[in-house]
Scaffold this motif. Structure first.
Motif, mmCIF file in Angstrom:
data_model
loop_
_atom_site.group_PDB
_atom_site.id
_atom_site.type_symbol
_atom_site.label_atom_id
_atom_site.label_comp_id
_atom_site.label_asym_id
_atom_site.label_seq_id
_atom_site.Cartn_x
_atom_site.Cartn_y
_atom_site.Cartn_z
ATOM 1 N N VAL A 2 11.609 -0.561 12.629
ATOM 2 C CA VAL A 2 11.599 -1.485 11.341
ATOM 3 C C VAL A 2 12.855 -1.986 11.523
ATOM 4 N N GLN A 3 13.086 -3.602 11.411
ATOM 5 C CA GLN A 3 14.312 -4.328 11.331
ATOM 6 C C GLN A 3 14.293 -5.172 10.316
ATOM 7 N N LEU A 4 15.476 -5.532 9.829
ATOM 8 C CA LEU A 4 15.864 -6.751 8.860
ATOM 9 C C LEU A 4 16.823 -7.607 9.615
ATOM 10 N N ALA A 33 11.022 -3.503 -3.480
ATOM 11 C CA ALA A 33 11.854 -4.660 -3.944
ATOM 12 C C ALA A 33 12.742 -5.140 -2.629
ATOM 13 N N MET A 34 13.182 -6.305 -2.758
ATOM 14 C CA MET A 34 14.200 -6.800 -1.954
ATOM 15 C C MET A 34 15.218 -7.396 -2.540
ATOM 16 N N GLY A 35 16.352 -7.408 -1.900
ATOM 17 C CA GLY A 35 17.596 -7.861 -2.869
ATOM 18 C C GLY A 35 18.695 -8.599 -1.735
ATOM 19 N N TRP A 36 19.582 -9.161 -2.377
ATOM 20 C CA TRP A 36 20.921 -9.562 -1.552
ATOM 21 C C TRP A 36 22.071 -9.139 -2.170
ATOM 22 N N TYR A 37 22.733 -8.788 -1.235
ATOM 23 C CA TYR A 37 24.294 -8.062 -1.804
ATOM 24 C C TYR A 37 25.213 -8.872 -0.795
ATOM 25 N N ARG A 38 26.393 -8.821 -1.365
ATOM 26 C CA ARG A 38 27.528 -9.526 -0.701
ATOM 27 C C ARG A 38 29.051 -8.449 -0.849
ATOM 28 N N GLN A 39 29.765 -8.601 0.212
ATOM 29 C CA GLN A 39 30.821 -8.039 0.219
ATOM 30 C C GLN A 39 32.030 -8.917 0.718
ATOM 31 N N ALA A 97 15.889 -4.058 1.827
ATOM 32 C CA ALA A 97 14.325 -3.687 1.561
ATOM 33 C C ALA A 97 14.644 -2.365 0.761
ATOM 34 N N ASP A 98 14.193 -2.319 -0.408
ATOM 35 C CA ASP A 98 14.126 -1.056 -1.210
ATOM 36 C C ASP A 98 12.778 -0.278 -1.117
ATOM 37 N N GLY A 99 12.428 0.769 -1.152
ATOM 38 C CA GLY A 99 11.126 1.678 -0.981
ATOM 39 C C GLY A 99 10.248 0.856 0.144
ATOM 40 N N LEU A 100 10.687 0.654 1.395
ATOM 41 C CA LEU A 100 9.905 0.169 2.345
ATOM 42 C C LEU A 100 8.964 1.178 2.774
ATOM 43 N N ARG A 101 7.749 0.934 2.965
ATOM 44 C CA ARG A 101 6.577 1.815 3.462
ATOM 45 C C ARG A 101 6.358 1.422 4.881
ATOM 46 N N TYR A 102 6.285 2.382 5.859
ATOM 47 C CA TYR A 102 6.197 1.805 7.118
ATOM 48 C C TYR A 102 5.351 3.168 7.878
ATOM 49 N N TYR A 103 4.716 2.591 8.866
ATOM 50 C CA TYR A 103 4.020 3.765 9.822
ATOM 51 C C TYR A 103 4.601 3.945 11.112
ATOM 52 N N SER A 104 5.047 5.020 11.691
ATOM 53 C CA SER A 104 5.490 5.488 12.956
ATOM 54 C C SER A 104 4.488 6.395 13.436
ATOM 55 N N GLY A 105 3.725 5.969 14.446
ATOM 56 C CA GLY A 105 2.565 6.788 15.023
ATOM 57 C C GLY A 105 1.436 6.979 13.917
ATOM 58 N N ASP A 106 1.070 8.287 13.695
ATOM 59 C CA ASP A 106 0.151 8.443 12.795
ATOM 60 C C ASP A 106 0.799 8.641 11.222
ATOM 61 N N PHE A 107 1.904 8.759 11.239
ATOM 62 C CA PHE A 107 2.559 9.171 9.856
ATOM 63 C C PHE A 107 3.161 7.909 9.031
ATOM 64 N N TYR A 109 6.013 6.566 6.396
ATOM 65 C CA TYR A 109 7.160 6.807 5.760
ATOM 66 C C TYR A 109 7.788 5.900 4.747
ATOM 67 N N THR A 110 8.397 6.286 3.872
ATOM 68 C CA THR A 110 9.181 5.449 2.870
ATOM 69 C C THR A 110 10.877 5.503 2.937
ATOM 70 N N SER A 111 11.583 4.457 3.172
ATOM 71 C CA SER A 111 12.889 4.637 3.039
ATOM 72 C C SER A 111 13.482 3.149 2.720
#
Length: 124
Positions: A2-4, A33-39, A97-107, A109-111
């Motif tokens: 997963v990449q942004l 949710a998706m958001g923009w931050y700045r520094q 990306a907040d609370g992104l659900r994705y698949y890796s193999g048969d599993f 994940y949320t991160s």
């Protein structure tokens, strides 16, 4: 996997406009949710704008009326339209990306995932 990716930064004169985009790729099921931050130099990272999967938005007071956030759930993209740019808007902008659900193999994940950041410089 997963990449942004965040293209769209650059140098803009005060009062001008710029559009930032962020695309999430991978075996993605959904994004909460998706958001923009700045520094800015010497300052802490701050939230600029966020948007939920249903389209609800929140903005920092400093950008209300000038910036607009939008997303395309089907394409897993989020954009930030910046108008009437000020010198104070100069910063590195990051998408998240907040609370992104994705698949890796048969599993499944949320991160949370961050983009690499893009420089926005507003000149006089």
């Amino acid at each position: 996997q997963v990449q942004l990716v965040e293209p769209g930064g650059g140098l803009v004169q005060a009062g001008g406009s710029l559009r930032l985009s962020c695309a999430a790729s991978g075996s993605i099921a959904s994004i909460n949710a998706m958001g923009w931050y700045r520094q800015a130099p010497g300052k802490q990272r701050e939230l600029v704008a966020i948007i939920s999967s249903a389209g609800s938005t929140n903005y920092a007071d400093s950008v209300k009326g000038r910036f607009t956030i939008s997303r395309d759930n089907a394409k897993n993209t989020v954009s930030l339209r910046m108008n009437s740019l000020k010198l104070e808007d100069t910063a590195v902008y990051y998408c998240k990306a907040d609370g992104l659900r994705y698949y890796s193999g048969d599993f499944r994940y949320t991160s949370d995932f961050w983009g690499q950041g893009t420089q926005v410089t507003v000149s006089s």
